[in-house]
Scaffold this active site. Structure first.
Site, mmCIF file in Angstrom:
data_model
loop_
_atom_site.group_PDB
_atom_site.id
_atom_site.type_symbol
_atom_site.label_atom_id
_atom_site.label_comp_id
_atom_site.label_asym_id
_atom_site.label_seq_id
_atom_site.Cartn_x
_atom_site.Cartn_y
_atom_site.Cartn_z
ATOM 1 N N GLY A 36 25.295 42.988 63.230
ATOM 2 C CA GLY A 36 24.773 42.013 64.203
ATOM 3 C C GLY A 36 25.492 42.169 65.526
ATOM 4 N N ALA A 115 17.959 36.802 51.387
ATOM 5 C CA ALA A 115 17.212 37.991 51.795
ATOM 6 C C ALA A 115 17.560 39.126 50.856
ATOM 7 C CB ALA A 115 17.569 38.374 53.229
ATOM 8 N N TYR A 147 23.649 50.320 46.732
ATOM 9 C CA TYR A 147 23.116 49.247 47.590
ATOM 10 C C TYR A 147 22.042 48.480 46.827
ATOM 11 C CZ TYR A 147 20.563 46.955 51.344
ATOM 12 O OH TYR A 147 19.924 46.025 52.123
#
Ligand code: UDP
Length: 314
Positions: A36, A115, A147
């Site tokens: 971010g 998410a 992942y």
């Protein structure tokens, strides 16, 4: 309403912050500014509370969760480049960090959306992919699958907390979400192609370009997430959120050239040069979005041309 967004300075998190600020809600963002960025939320200065910190910080996460009505857990280490470059940090953030956030939501009985990702399905060749389909993944030593595994553990924790402790959680599996503020730095193909096209630099296709994806505009994904957050009938369930219109990566490159009017050449890089040894690409990935459509009466509204032109305009 008080909305707490982990990863609120990230690509999708910042769009969610925009939505809730515009709706008049109080937004608090927790972000470590790894993937971010402050630039993503600079326009929200004075309109949101921003806390720089790590989702593995239990005290911090608990104090922010306690004061919220809704938690949106968007923070994650993601993007092919990130997970390849920092595997330890990625695993820890995605597993430990998510456990901290989910436990805090459970402790204070808060509504939470997590998410997740289409990576959950791995390389399952069955298409389109529905929520109950198998996960088909490779060895955990291959970081792409780690992942996928980490996000699957997160989903499993959410599901267990819902079953055992009545956590009001909804899991959203996002498929190739694209839009404004997404950078190509972490490997995502659409911003990479668009930025190369705008500079008339070569567009590099990995492999032969026959692999395919379905891209979803971030505005559509945000609409799906906020609608689910407001609908208690989605609690305890899992939903795919993705676009419509499967394209091969070669077709994507052609569309990027057409929309941007670029002079870029299309070049091909073998997987063996594009990715470290053992990295497997996913040949085809198409979401089945019938479940989310039926649950919240949502459909994606923006096509690939719109997605490309929005990224080109940023
Ligand atoms: N890709 C490509 N060139 C790039 C970046 C990605 O051809 O510069 C390909 C990549 O190998 C994959 C597809 O585009 O087949 C989508 O890649 P991305 O990392 O955006 O998403 P994912 O593989 O997670 O769907």
């Amino acid at each position: 309403m008080r909305v707490f967004i982990t990863g609120g300075a990230g690509f999708i998190g910042s769009h969610l912050a925009d939505y809730y600020v515009a709706a008049g809600d109080q937004v608090t963002i927790l972000d470590n500014f790894s993937t971010g960025s402050k630039a993503n939320i600079a326009h929200l200065d004075g309109k949101v509370t921003t806390v720089e910190g790590d989702i593995r910080n239990v005290d911090l996460v608990e104090s922010l969760t306690k004061d919220a009505d809704l938690v949106l857990h968007m923070a994650a280490a993601l993007g092919v480049n990130t997970i390849l470059e920092s595997p330890i940090e990625s695993i820890s953030t995605n597993i430990t960090g998510s456990e901290v956030v989910l436990n805090a939501a459970t402790k204070f009985n808060k509504r939470i959306i997590i998410a997740s990702t289409s990576e959950i399905y791995g390389k399952n060749p069955k298409q389109p992919l529905s929520e109950t389909d198998d996960r088909v993944v490779g060895a955990p030593q291959k970081i792409r699958w780690t992942y996928s595994d980490a996000k699957a553990i997160e989903e499993a924790m959410a599901s267990a907390l819902h079953q055992e402790k009545k956590l009001p959680v909804t899991t959203v599996r996002l498929f190739n979400t694209v839009g404004l503020r997404q950078t190509g730095r972490y490997g995502m193909v659409v911003p990479r192609f668009v930025h190369a096209a705008l500079k008339n630099e070569p567009i590099t296709i990995y492999g032969d370009g026959t692999q395919s994806r379905v891209f979803c505009h971030v505005a559509d994904a945000v609409q799906a997430i906020v609608t689910m957050a407001a609908k208690d009938s989605t609690i305890g369930d899992v939903y795919n959120v993705g676009g419509t219109g499967e394209v091969t990566i070669k077709e994507l490159a052609d569309q990027v050239l057409a929309v941007t009017g670029s002079q870029s050449q299309i070049t091909y890089t073998p997987y063996s040069e594009a990715y470290p040894a053992g990295f497997e690409d996913i040949h085809r990935r198409v979401p089945d979005i019938s479940k989310v459509k039926a649950a919240i009466n949502w459909v994606p509204t923006k096509d690939l041309k719109q997605i490309i032109s929005d990224i080109a305009a940023q």
